[in-house]
Scaffold this motif. Structure first.
Motif, PDB file in Angstrom:
ATOM      1  N   THR A 199      79.943  50.203 -22.989  1.00  0.00           N
ATOM      2  CA  THR A 199      79.841  50.918 -24.087  1.00  0.00           C
ATOM      3  C   THR A 199      80.577  52.180 -24.370  1.00  0.00           C
ATOM      4  N   SER A 426      85.271  36.008 -28.906  1.00  0.00           N
ATOM      5  CA  SER A 426      85.084  37.498 -28.924  1.00  0.00           C
ATOM      6  C   SER A 426      86.439  38.030 -29.333  1.00  0.00           C
ATOM      7  N   SER A 428      86.846  41.157 -28.463  1.00  0.00           N
ATOM      8  CA  SER A 428      87.274  42.232 -27.423  1.00  0.00           C
ATOM      9  C   SER A 428      86.597  41.471 -26.061  1.00  0.00           C
ATOM     10  N   ILE A 433      85.288  48.340 -26.734  1.00  0.00           N
ATOM     11  CA  ILE A 433      85.358  49.079 -28.067  1.00  0.00           C
ATOM     12  C   ILE A 433      85.855  50.283 -28.011  1.00  0.00           C
ATOM     13  N   PHE A 475      78.487  53.045 -32.605  1.00  0.00           N
ATOM     14  CA  PHE A 475      77.832  51.698 -32.663  1.00  0.00           C
ATOM     15  C   PHE A 475      76.915  51.410 -33.837  1.00  0.00           C
TER      16      PHE A 475
ATOM     17  N   LEU B 179      72.479  36.309 -29.586  1.00  0.00           N
ATOM     18  CA  LEU B 179      72.874  37.186 -28.891  1.00  0.00           C
ATOM     19  C   LEU B 179      73.894  36.624 -27.755  1.00  0.00           C
ATOM     20  N   LEU B 183      80.055  32.351 -24.163  1.00  0.00           N
ATOM     21  CA  LEU B 183      81.396  33.272 -23.655  1.00  0.00           C
ATOM     22  C   LEU B 183      80.984  33.762 -22.458  1.00  0.00           C
ATOM     23  N   TYR B 184      81.928  33.718 -21.406  1.00  0.00           N
ATOM     24  CA  TYR B 184      82.025  34.646 -20.067  1.00  0.00           C
ATOM     25  C   TYR B 184      82.188  35.833 -20.224  1.00  0.00           C
ATOM     26  N   LYS B 185      83.417  36.319 -21.248  1.00  0.00           N
ATOM     27  CA  LYS B 185      83.905  37.624 -21.455  1.00  0.00           C
ATOM     28  C   LYS B 185      83.543  37.896 -22.949  1.00  0.00           C
ATOM     29  N   ASN B 186      82.914  39.000 -23.163  1.00  0.00           N
ATOM     30  CA  ASN B 186      82.578  39.523 -24.341  1.00  0.00           C
ATOM     31  C   ASN B 186      82.180  40.904 -24.505  1.00  0.00           C
ATOM     32  N   ASN B 187      82.869  41.795 -24.599  1.00  0.00           N
ATOM     33  CA  ASN B 187      82.572  43.330 -24.545  1.00  0.00           C
ATOM     34  C   ASN B 187      82.920  43.886 -25.990  1.00  0.00           C
ATOM     35  N   THR B 188      81.678  43.663 -26.698  1.00  0.00           N
ATOM     36  CA  THR B 188      81.896  43.963 -28.318  1.00  0.00           C
ATOM     37  C   THR B 188      80.608  44.817 -28.674  1.00  0.00           C
ATOM     38  N   GLY B 189      80.460  45.747 -27.630  1.00  0.00           N
ATOM     39  CA  GLY B 189      79.296  46.631 -27.948  1.00  0.00           C
ATOM     40  C   GLY B 189      78.095  46.716 -27.040  1.00  0.00           C
ATOM     41  N   VAL B 190      76.968  47.020 -27.370  1.00  0.00           N
ATOM     42  CA  VAL B 190      75.865  46.956 -26.619  1.00  0.00           C
ATOM     43  C   VAL B 190      75.329  45.400 -26.168  1.00  0.00           C
ATOM     44  N   ASP B 191      75.218  45.038 -24.797  1.00  0.00           N
ATOM     45  CA  ASP B 191      74.891  43.703 -24.446  1.00  0.00           C
ATOM     46  C   ASP B 191      73.226  43.475 -24.695  1.00  0.00           C
ATOM     47  N   TRP B 192      73.003  43.207 -25.989  1.00  0.00           N
ATOM     48  CA  TRP B 192      71.630  43.166 -26.373  1.00  0.00           C
ATOM     49  C   TRP B 192      70.601  42.108 -25.609  1.00  0.00           C
TER      50      TRP B 192
END
Lengths: 476, 476
Positions: A199, A426, A428, A433, A475, B179, B183-192
């Motif tokens: 984050t 995705s 990213s 971000i 965010f 949520l 996807l194995y890779k996904n860095n688009t904010g908080v990993d809720w």
């Protein structure tokens, strides 16, 4: 900055700890790609207590903080904007802690250490932190970005390899949280450390981490494979996973365009194909725990044998395989970034898909790009094993995409839209971000998640009259 | 329950979907260990939409919901209390979705499927979900508990193997969140999704998951090792990790007392030691991707060779090694739970430590237990490879610890205090938090974390006039 704030920060951090001269601040204001901002000041606290104190002072004086460790990120997540009002809090001096627990295979380490130094110091014990990247990030930034890299297939991302974190919240007290610790199993409520992984410092600043270590492999081999077709790529991955399990440590895809860019622009690089570059190639690597003994097969024997077996049982998958020394084989993969950077104006995307969608997405782009955005050379490469694609586009310097930001934005909107809305991918994969992709975070993040982020942001700030001002990204 | 609520639930879920008769509800009211409560009703929605609708109705009528899937948990996290006012929401009918993506090595699956069924259906494709447990949980409960198990060393816990979740929030709308995804890779904010893993349904109800699959190993071998001393255990683990890397798939410790309890109370079990049971033994397992070919060494050859090599190079580590067929070797380890349960009144702890502290903690307990709590037999076993210890104590039925709850609580307070405060360990390694360990959550969780949980709880509920009433636990 007010004299009161500056005095308080200087009293806390000492003369080395507060930079305000433009020439001293320049390297902290400039990111690895795209970003060049202006900082009000650069703070360089030396440990968690100083980070806590500095954050508390900044919060009380309403200053907006940008945390920065190695400053190697690619989305403008660790540099100030150009307003000249943001304060960079660099972790580069937070290097006091470095404590390996060999029995536990873990390392407690300050956020300012570089990945390369961590691995250099661990090598004597046969251990390493297995995130394999082109860059050499600081540990704090790696965690805030949740980097992935080229051996994700075997070791996972940073998230999978963090046991514990020490974090400073952006509240009036600079509250320090110790989350996790050196335990592999710990199910005692919400796993709060997850909030600070990936984050980009928006909820708190990581000052220390407990990392899970792995044993350094002692026998490795790699080859460059030429798949018989685009459709064969995934079948080849499956065939190798079936035969190698966790010993398959990388399965990296490289488009012919990316390879040609590297061969054209990285003079030290040899052409592993002798002559013509194929449309697509794969770097496959095997890593084994120990060297072969006596007449045992070593890693290279095993790789040769597995590929021969695949060619025999599934003859339609593999057109060619080129063996070479490990470093030389990787040198091609590692030269792709530099190659595409030097081939023209680079427009880079860091996408992820279901593994089976990677080649389909690239085919779709190849088919539609020429009509929509003429003059684009698609130089994709990335991580077939985990679905990550560095979808890099190269254009001539006089292409409208290079000269008109609105045109570039239209391209990005289209590529991201196909990625996210059509393929469920995705926007990213592993870069996180930052300011450079805030627009698409805002576009694709549902309201409920943004509402949750707002609630957490307020709760981590804990001083409702002082809005949290932490990180390059909102965010909310 | 009000007639209006009951009518609305019956209209939504149909007659099979709402149980109110005591005999129908009994199995949902009774947990696997300790817990026997009384439910106001049991709801059995059949899919995510019905879960959402049922949650919304319950929230509007102020009903407290307890989510339950396989109901195999050990801390009373999935059963109602004895007030008769809580409604059980069972996921046992949420089994409509079962979709494997072979290329992606992932499975999208409804929360009501049992782990055993998941693995039975995946076996034809040579894949499995690698969490190895004594129980047969539902997928939803596995995720809400973040179970670990006996092959954590190789595959990690549930958290490390969940790609995506579908969750229903306990707000007035029963908001559904998707949520992650495949996807194995996904860095688009908080990993809720992390918020719902290991939190026993307190923040939302998992109705569907995308699981990361692994290839089934096709060559395995196991042996029972007798370490030369307690101090040798960790050195032996290190020596095996050095030689085997990821092929070492289990390293499970078993105290002599636990082994004797199993041999005494599980009649089908053979004594692998022939005669006297050692003070401590280890089950070590190797898993390899493919069968040996030609004159290659197979897994058993490799295990023999590695142990012979260790005996030669570090002769002080290993006193004995007993080889046997894989299932027979595991049968001893799997019989330990049943053995200690039948040896007297069981007082069970699920602790975790840094790996190097496990034997030190057990030694400390052995030294101090007799004077503090006479009549206790320590029958510990667990997961040396990941620091988890099933610290199981057996007492005679007439011991004060069995007859006086205050005395048992004093014992628990002491054991947890030494674990958490002196060793920095965990009071719940892999069983999560339920009513049975709420007391120690309250005792050991810092105020800041509780404040964050409160903020999130309020945000996920989104109806400030209706306090969230979800789950058996309060994290606030």
């Amino acid at each position: 900055m007010s004299a009161a704030a500056l005095d308080a920060l200087r009293a806390l951090l000492g003369p080395r700890g507060v930079l305000t001269e433009p020439d001293e601040m320049a390297s902290y204001e400039t990111g690895a790609r795209y970003d060049r901002g202006r900082a009000l000041a650069v703070l360089r606290p030396a440990d968690t207590a100083q980070v806590s104190g500095a954050v508390a002072i900044c919060v009380r004086h309403g200053l907006h903080l940008i945390a920065q460790s190695g400053n190697t990120g690619l989305v403008a997540g660790s540099t100030p904007d150009d307003s000249g009002t943001q304060v960079v809090l660099s972790l580069d001096r937070v290097t006091g802690v470095f404590s390996a627990d060999i029995d536990n295979r873990s390392l407690t380490v300050g956020a300012g250490h570089r990945l390369s130094e961590v691995n250099r110091r661990l090598a004597a014990d046969g251990l390493f932190f297995p995130i394999d990247l082109g860059a050499d990030p600081g540990i704090g930034g790696m965690i805030a970005t949740n980097t992935g890299g080229a051996r994700f297939l075997r070791y996972g991302d940073v998230r999978a390899n963090v046991l514990g974190l020490t974090v400073v919240l952006a509240d009036g007290a600079g509250t320090v949280l110790d989350l996790g610790g050196p335990l592999y199993k710990n199910n005692t409520g919400v796993d709060w450390k997850q909030l600070f992984i990936g984050t980009c410092g928006a909820f708190g600043i990581v000052t220390k981490a407990v990392l899970k270590l792995h044993r350094l492999p002692r026998d490795q081999a790699a080859a460059i494979l030429v798949p018989a077709s685009g459709e064969a790529v995934l079948s080849l991955l499956r065939a190798m996973e079936e035969r190698l399990g966790p010993e398959l440590s990388a399965f990296e895809g490289m488009s012919g365009n990316a390879i040609r860019a590297a061969l054209d622009h990285v003079p030290s690089l040899g052409n592993p194909f002798g002559g013509a570059v194929p449309d697509y190639a794969i770097l496959a690597e095997i890593s084994r725990a120990r060297p072969a003994r006596g007449d045992e097969a070593n890693a290279e024997d095993l790789l040769q044998e597995v590929l021969a077996d695949i060619m025999e049982t599934e003859p339609d998958l593999l057109a060619d395989a080129r063996f070479g020394a490990l470093e030389r084989t990787w040198s091609l993969r590692h030269a792709l970034s530099e190659g595409v950077k030097n081939a023209g104006r680079l427009i880079a995307f860091d996408l992820a898909f279901r593994r089976g969608d990677i080649m389909r997405f690239c085919d779709r782009m190849k088919a539609e790009m020429p009509a929509r955005f003429p003059g684009v050379t698609i130089c994709d490469f990335g991580h077939i094993g985990d679905g990550g694609v560095h979808f890099n586009l190269v254009v001539a310097p006089d292409n409208a995409l290079a000269t008109d930001p609105a045109r570039e934005c239209a391209l990005r909107d289209w590529v991201f839209d196909v990625t996210v809305r059509e393929f469920g991918g995705s926007f990213s994969a592993e870069h996180g971000i930052g300011r450079k992709n805030q627009r698409w975070y805002d576009l694709y993040t549902p309201d409920t998640q943004r509402r949750l982020a707002t609630a957490l942001h307020r709760a981590t700030a804990s001083a409702p009259h002082l809005p949290p001002r932490l990180g390059a990204v909102s965010f909310e």
